[in-house]
Design a protein around this motif. Structure first.
Motif, PDB file in Angstrom:
ATOM      1  N   ILE A  38      -7.666 -34.068 -28.214  1.00  0.00           N
ATOM      2  CA  ILE A  38      -8.042 -35.279 -28.942  1.00  0.00           C
ATOM      3  C   ILE A  38      -7.083 -35.398 -30.118  1.00  0.00           C
ATOM      4  O   ILE A  38      -7.000 -34.501 -30.958  1.00  0.00           O
ATOM      5  N   CYS A  39      -6.368 -36.497 -30.182  1.00  0.00           N
ATOM      6  CA  CYS A  39      -5.306 -36.700 -31.178  1.00  0.00           C
ATOM      7  C   CYS A  39      -5.808 -37.556 -32.338  1.00  0.00           C
ATOM      8  O   CYS A  39      -6.780 -38.310 -32.203  1.00  0.00           O
ATOM      9  N   GLY A  40      -5.106 -37.483 -33.460  1.00  0.00           N
ATOM     10  CA  GLY A  40      -5.415 -38.354 -34.582  1.00  0.00           C
ATOM     11  C   GLY A  40      -5.313 -39.818 -34.219  1.00  0.00           C
ATOM     12  O   GLY A  40      -6.067 -40.656 -34.737  1.00  0.00           O
ATOM     13  N   THR A  41      -4.391 -40.162 -33.326  1.00  0.00           N
ATOM     14  CA  THR A  41      -4.285 -41.547 -32.860  1.00  0.00           C
ATOM     15  C   THR A  41      -5.556 -41.966 -32.137  1.00  0.00           C
ATOM     16  O   THR A  41      -6.048 -43.090 -32.308  1.00  0.00           O
ATOM     17  N   ASP A  42      -6.107 -41.075 -31.322  1.00  0.00           N
ATOM     18  CA  ASP A  42      -7.376 -41.361 -30.649  1.00  0.00           C
ATOM     19  C   ASP A  42      -8.487 -41.603 -31.669  1.00  0.00           C
ATOM     20  O   ASP A  42      -9.313 -42.502 -31.506  1.00  0.00           O
ATOM     21  N   LEU A  43      -8.499 -40.793 -32.726  1.00  0.00           N
ATOM     22  CA  LEU A  43      -9.515 -40.954 -33.769  1.00  0.00           C
ATOM     23  C   LEU A  43      -9.385 -42.298 -34.460  1.00  0.00           C
ATOM     24  O   LEU A  43     -10.389 -42.961 -34.756  1.00  0.00           O
ATOM     25  N   HIS A  44      -8.148 -42.711 -34.748  1.00  0.00           N
ATOM     26  CA  HIS A  44      -7.933 -44.017 -35.382  1.00  0.00           C
ATOM     27  C   HIS A  44      -8.460 -45.138 -34.492  1.00  0.00           C
ATOM     28  O   HIS A  44      -9.081 -46.096 -34.974  1.00  0.00           O
ATOM     29  N   GLU A  45      -8.219 -45.022 -33.190  1.00  0.00           N
ATOM     30  CA  GLU A  45      -8.742 -46.038 -32.265  1.00  0.00           C
ATOM     31  C   GLU A  45     -10.270 -46.059 -32.312  1.00  0.00           C
ATOM     32  O   GLU A  45     -10.885 -47.131 -32.323  1.00  0.00           O
ATOM     33  N   TYR A  46     -10.874 -44.896 -32.321  1.00  0.00           N
ATOM     34  CA  TYR A  46     -12.328 -44.785 -32.310  1.00  0.00           C
ATOM     35  C   TYR A  46     -12.948 -45.394 -33.563  1.00  0.00           C
ATOM     36  O   TYR A  46     -13.949 -46.116 -33.508  1.00  0.00           O
ATOM     37  N   VAL A  47     -12.327 -45.135 -34.707  1.00  0.00           N
ATOM     38  CA  VAL A  47     -12.882 -45.583 -35.987  1.00  0.00           C
ATOM     39  C   VAL A  47     -12.555 -47.044 -36.278  1.00  0.00           C
ATOM     40  O   VAL A  47     -13.394 -47.788 -36.799  1.00  0.00           O
ATOM     41  N   ALA A  48     -11.348 -47.492 -35.943  1.00  0.00           N
ATOM     42  CA  ALA A  48     -10.900 -48.808 -36.417  1.00  0.00           C
ATOM     43  C   ALA A  48     -10.218 -49.657 -35.355  1.00  0.00           C
ATOM     44  O   ALA A  48      -9.689 -50.713 -35.670  1.00  0.00           O
ATOM     45  N   GLY A  49     -10.207 -49.235 -34.108  1.00  0.00           N
ATOM     46  CA  GLY A  49      -9.460 -49.939 -33.084  1.00  0.00           C
ATOM     47  C   GLY A  49     -10.137 -51.187 -32.560  1.00  0.00           C
ATOM     48  O   GLY A  49     -11.210 -51.560 -33.026  1.00  0.00           O
ATOM     49  N   PRO A  50      -9.494 -51.817 -31.577  1.00  0.00           N
ATOM     50  CA  PRO A  50      -8.229 -51.425 -30.959  1.00  0.00           C
ATOM     51  C   PRO A  50      -7.022 -51.602 -31.896  1.00  0.00           C
ATOM     52  O   PRO A  50      -6.938 -52.608 -32.604  1.00  0.00           O
ATOM     53  N   ILE A  51      -6.142 -50.604 -31.895  1.00  0.00           N
ATOM     54  CA  ILE A  51      -4.918 -50.657 -32.694  1.00  0.00           C
ATOM     55  C   ILE A  51      -3.708 -50.661 -31.755  1.00  0.00           C
ATOM     56  O   ILE A  51      -2.988 -51.651 -31.658  1.00  0.00           O
TER      57      ILE A  51
END
Length: 359
Positions: A38-51
């Motif tokens: 699980i990557c930080g990019t995945d976390l960003h998508e989860y919290v604030a996405g879609p990015i």
């Protein structure tokens, strides 16, 4: 087949989806994912996405939400297209996930990670590492030797980000280094700086759990809490004539961390921007000018770096598996994966999804 799919903000589901067709294009490879980070990019998508996950069909890959997640993965090859000669059924591989044209401006120069049309397995491709099967291009499947475990092979992708940053900073035997921010990438930067021969390594990290991990990874490193200690002052005492470090690597994507790096580096030193900033950062541009600082900003990695990292791991000088703090089943990916990584206590560093495990 079972797959972990991202639909939108705070909406990740484990679902049954159609498996990829056995009819492969000539240059494609069918894989069975084994371990996926699980990557930080995945976390960003989860919290604030879609990015970066595509709400509209991706310009190059055609992928569109919902997206099977996972771009840090190891896998076993199940089948290959008739033109594929680099891997065969049964091979263990690490997936280099970047997908881009071979014939645009950057592709013609081998700078595939810079293409404006770049897609990524697990983010903007029909398949990802958190599914029971996936299809990738032949150039995405990099064979790994027996000296590299499945866990280590899954860690090559984030390790590539870290080693590229160390390369861009010009870190070599005898270098003095500051690592600012010890998330997963910062921890791998720490290990990469050690592997590259840095003589003095200082870590700046406010989280006590992560400071403890830094000390366990590289016991000789000096590990500081920037809220309690003056990091640049500490470095003035420990560098020749108090000039500061040769290289400072900003690994968290925060304004305060970036400014610590600028203050800590010597004149004609290098600041490497590794962490991704989600908003503009205010800096003292005059300080940067007076110190004649070199700024190296990094994005992803050169795709040719995989065999080098595998060799470093196999030789024991880049122990990437040491930052792994948990392995979980796909069914637990939200509660024990994404939510655990968002815990402000920072107890976990890197969580891997074992695609063979059951809840």
């Amino acid at each position: 087949m079972k797959a972990v799919r991202y639909h939108t903000k705070r909406d990740i589901r484990v679902e049954d989806v159609a498996a990829p067709s056995d009819r492969l294009a000539d240059d494609q490879v069918l894989i069975e994912p084994l371990v996926c980070g699980i990557c930080g990019t995945d976390l960003h998508e989860y919290v604030a996405g879609p990015i970066v996950t595509p709400a509209q069909p991706h310009a190059y890959s055609g992928a569109v939400l919902p997206q099977i997640l996972g771009h840090e993965l190891s896998a076993r090859v199940l089948d290959v297209g008739r033109a594929v000669t680099t891997v065969k059924a049964g091979d263990r591989v690490s997936i280099q996930p970047l997908i881009s044209p071979r014939d645009d401006y950057y592709g013609r120069r081998g700078l595939y990670h810079l293409s404006e049309k770049m897609a990524c397995v697990g983010l903007s491709w029909a398949w990802g590492g958190m599914g029971e099967r996936a299809v990738v291009n032949a150039y995405n499947a990099i064979p790994v030797p027996d000296t590299v475990s499945d866990i280590q092979a899954a860690m090559i992708e984030p390790a590539a980000v870290a080693l590229y940053a160390v390369d861009r900073g010009g870190i070599r035997s005898g270098s003095t280094v500051l690592v600012s921010g010890l998330g997963p990438i910062g921890a791998l930067v720490l290990l990469a700086a050690k592997a590259s021969g840095a003589a003095l390594i200082v870590v700046s990290e406010p989280n006590p759990n992560r400071r403890a991990l830094a000390k366990s990874l590289v016991p000789e490193a000096h590990v500081l809490d920037p809220r309690a200690e003056d990091v640049p002052a500490f470095l003035r005492v420990r560098t020749e004539e108090g000039v500061g470090v040769d290289v400072a690597l900003e690994c968290v994507g925060a304004e305060a961390s970036l400014n610590i790096c600028a203050a800590a580096v010597r004149r004609r030193g290098t600041v490497v921007q590794v962490g991704l900033h989600m908003r503009p950062a205010q800096i003292d541009a005059m300080q940067w000018a007076l110190k004649d600082i070199t700024v190296e900003a990094t994005w992803c990695y050169p795709t040719t770096i995989w065999p080098r990292i595998a060799a470093m791991i196999g030789a024991g000088i880049f122990p990437v598996e040491k930052i792994v703090t948990a392995q979980i089943a796909p069914e637990r990916v939200v509660a024990d994966g994404f939510e655990a990584l968002l815990d402000p206590s920072g107890r976990h560093m890197k969580i891997l999804v074992d695609m063979k495990a059951s809840a």
